[in-house]
Design an enzyme around this catalytic site. Structure first.
Site, short mmCIF file in Angstrom:
data_model
loop_
_atom_site.label_atom_id
_atom_site.label_comp_id
_atom_site.label_asym_id
_atom_site.label_seq_id
_atom_site.Cartn_x
_atom_site.Cartn_y
_atom_site.Cartn_z
N PRO A 1 -28.71 6.73 -19.06
CA PRO A 1 -27.97 7.46 -18.60
C PRO A 1 -26.93 7.00 -18.17
O PRO A 1 -25.78 7.92 -17.71
CB PRO A 1 -29.12 7.60 -17.41
CG PRO A 1 -29.72 7.08 -17.50
CD PRO A 1 -29.94 6.44 -19.21
N ARG B 1 -7.18 13.13 -16.01
CA ARG B 1 -7.03 14.35 -15.04
C ARG B 1 -8.12 14.79 -14.47
O ARG B 1 -7.86 15.83 -13.80
CB ARG B 1 -6.76 15.61 -16.23
CG ARG B 1 -5.52 14.65 -17.38
CD ARG B 1 -5.52 16.44 -18.35
NE ARG B 1 -4.12 16.08 -18.67
CZ ARG B 1 -3.61 15.10 -20.42
NH1 ARG B 1 -5.10 14.93 -20.92
NH2 ARG B 1 -2.49 15.33 -20.29
N ILE C 1 -24.49 5.79 -20.72
CA ILE C 1 -23.91 5.31 -21.74
C ILE C 1 -23.69 6.63 -22.06
O ILE C 1 -24.70 7.84 -23.09
CB ILE C 1 -23.96 4.59 -22.61
CG1 ILE C 1 -24.54 2.97 -21.70
CG2 ILE C 1 -23.52 4.46 -23.66
CD1 ILE C 1 -24.64 2.37 -22.44
N THR D 1 -25.78 9.02 -24.50
CA THR D 1 -27.26 9.01 -25.19
C THR D 1 -28.54 8.65 -24.54
O THR D 1 -28.19 9.24 -23.13
CB THR D 1 -26.81 7.20 -25.25
OG1 THR D 1 -26.47 6.24 -24.36
CG2 THR D 1 -25.38 7.21 -26.01
N ASN E 1 -4.99 9.00 -38.12
CA ASN E 1 -5.61 9.14 -39.13
C ASN E 1 -5.42 10.20 -40.33
O ASN E 1 -4.90 9.83 -41.40
CB ASN E 1 -6.96 9.03 -38.90
CG ASN E 1 -7.75 8.78 -37.74
OD1 ASN E 1 -7.89 8.18 -36.39
ND2 ASN E 1 -8.65 6.92 -38.20
N CYS E 2 -5.20 11.31 -40.07
CA CYS E 2 -4.87 11.95 -41.42
C CYS E 2 -3.55 12.04 -41.79
O CYS E 2 -3.36 12.42 -42.97
CB CYS E 2 -4.88 13.42 -40.28
SG CYS E 2 -7.11 13.84 -40.02
N GLY F 1 -17.82 10.93 -31.40
CA GLY F 1 -17.02 11.09 -31.92
C GLY F 1 -17.91 10.48 -33.61
O GLY F 1 -18.69 10.84 -33.75
N ASP F 2 -17.02 9.89 -34.38
CA ASP F 2 -17.81 9.37 -36.08
C ASP F 2 -19.09 9.19 -35.74
O ASP F 2 -19.90 8.83 -36.72
CB ASP F 2 -16.61 8.87 -36.90
CG ASP F 2 -15.38 9.73 -37.26
OD1 ASP F 2 -15.22 10.38 -36.24
OD2 ASP F 2 -14.71 9.51 -37.84
N ALA G 1 -21.62 9.08 -25.72
CA ALA G 1 -21.05 8.39 -26.74
C ALA G 1 -19.82 9.68 -27.51
O ALA G 1 -20.73 10.21 -27.44
CB ALA G 1 -22.09 7.81 -28.06
#
Length: 419
Positions: A279, A23, A281, A276, A43-44, A285-286, A283
């Site tokens: 510069p 988008r 990369i 991370t 998942n839930c 989520g869990d 990351a």
């Protein structure tokens, strides 16, 4: 030139990031790599699939590779695993899990969304058939098949957190006699003990055993081909299947082997743009550590809502737009045999752990609507606020009706710094 963006992992973090990137950038080449068979699933909903509340596997699938290709012009490669990051060349080594072939893909930006894996402690008998975790659609299907093929009558659920309680309810819904074993002295560890007690009482009214403060010591086969679950106190519980639900651990092997910075809690360390220590990369989520929005401490928060917000922030950052992730306040909710328990912000336990002493607690027991109108039901609430200026720090609520609505409002109040 158009950017080439690789995303490792789908579901809430990776799939959301991919859609948001498209988008924001119509020209970018976007490739999503998912080692499982499904790129985006609920998942839930997995406990409810096991419990036959959701009967069709397809109802759990939120998006397919075909949908990503046709609607977003995004390439999704399922059953492809990222095995190594070559940071110097900006290349990802990928393994096709069907053919076994390894190949490389270059990237301008790389997004890691590897998720977390269920904790399986090194206990005696942990690998016996009939012991399961709940994490994927195929894994949940295996539990369903096991119940049917073995005509299971008894189940032991280990762990009284969100997934554990949902599994207890759904296995009972399938007609199984269920025992819950929790190492802590309360169910629902995020709640304060006096609030969790309402949940324990509801559980005890519906299932065979609720065993608290007694960790599991191991497993063995019984003489009838079933399982025996042994606790540290010496008790033994018979079972036809066992569900392990004792938490998850961030999957950081790929990041650690690439030399990316990780935090004390084991997650990938990121900044407010979800970048991370490299510069190029990002990351989400869990697998990442994020700041607690109230205490400022580093925190793991394996929930879909924060993962989706992190994914949008990462996409904006990759596209050069100003966005930042404000941190998490851990809003979560669970249903247990008609009772709803929810929390947002800090508990009294977590404030004490963080060394916060400037707070007060208020207990309230309002009805969900005016008492004179038929059907009013109580909601047990606990509100925590800062003594010095009244700032709302957290809230917990347990009841049968309208709990979510109360916690929704207080969650927004916390986010806006209300008093």
């Amino acid at each position: 030139m158009a950017k080439k963006i690789l995303i490792v992992g789908g579901v809430a973090g990776g799939a959301t990031c991919a859609a948001r990137l498209r988008r924001l950038d119509e020209q970018a080449e976007i490739i999503v790599l998912e080692r499982g068979p499904y790129v985006s699933f609920a998942n839930c909903g997995l406990p409810y699939y096991v419990g036959d509340v959701i009967r069709e596997e397809g109802k759990l699938l939120q998006a397919t590779p075909e949908l990503f290709r046709q609607r977003f012009r995004i390439e999704v490669r399922t059953q492809h695993e990222a095995v190594r990051i070559d940071r110097e060349k900006r290349e990802l080594v990928i393994r096709d899990l069907v053919s076994g072939e390894e190949y490389r893909e270059s990237y301008d930006a790389l997004v890691l969304s590897p998720g977390a894996s269920p904790i399986t402690p090194p206990l005696e008998g942990i690998g016996l058939p009939g012991i399961f975790t709940v994490r994927t659609v195929p894994g949940s299907g295996q539990i369903r098949d096991w119940i049917s093929r073995h005509q299971a009558k008894r189940a032991v659920v280990i762990g009284g957190g969100f997934i554990g309680l949902e599994m207890v309810e759904n296995l009972a819904h399938r007609g199984l006699e269920v025992t819950l074993i929790e190492a802590a002295d309360q169910v629902m560890p995020p709640l304060d003990p006096e609030m969790a007690e309402y949940v324990r009482q509801r559980l005890s009214a519906h299932i065979a055993n609720v065993r608290l403060g007694d960790p599991v010591a191991g497993f063995e086969k019984d003489s009838h081909g079933g399982l025996l679950v042994k606790t540290q106190s010496g008790l033994r519980f018979g079972a036809d299947l066992v569900i392990l639900s004792i938490g998850v651990r961030p999957e950081t092997k790929l990041a650690r082997e690439a030399g990316l910075e990780t935090g004390a809690r084991g997650g990938i360390r990121v900044d407010e743009q979800m970048r991370t220590s490299d510069p190029h990369i990002w990351a989400v989520g869990d697998a990442v550590e994020v700041k607690n929005a109230i205490t400022g401490e580093w925190h793991l928060c394996p929930l879909a809502g924060p993962a989706q917000r992190q994914a949008r922030v990462a996409a904006a950052s990759i596209c050069g737009r100003g966005a930042s992730f404000r941190g998490v306040q851990g809003t979560a909710i669970v249903g247990v045999f008609g009772l709803t328990a929810a929390i947002t912000g800090e508990s009294e336990k977590s404030l004490r752990r963080a060394g916060v002493t400037d707070y007060e607690a208020v207990y309230l027991h309002p009805n969900n609507h005016a008492a004179y109108y038929p059907g009013a039901k109580p909601i047990h609430m606990k509100l925590l606020y800062r003594r010095s200026d009244g700032l709302v720090l957290g809230a917990q609520a347990v009841g049968e009706e309208d709990v979510a609505r109360r916690i929704d409002v207080i969650a927004m109040a916390i986010q806006k710094g209300a008093t």
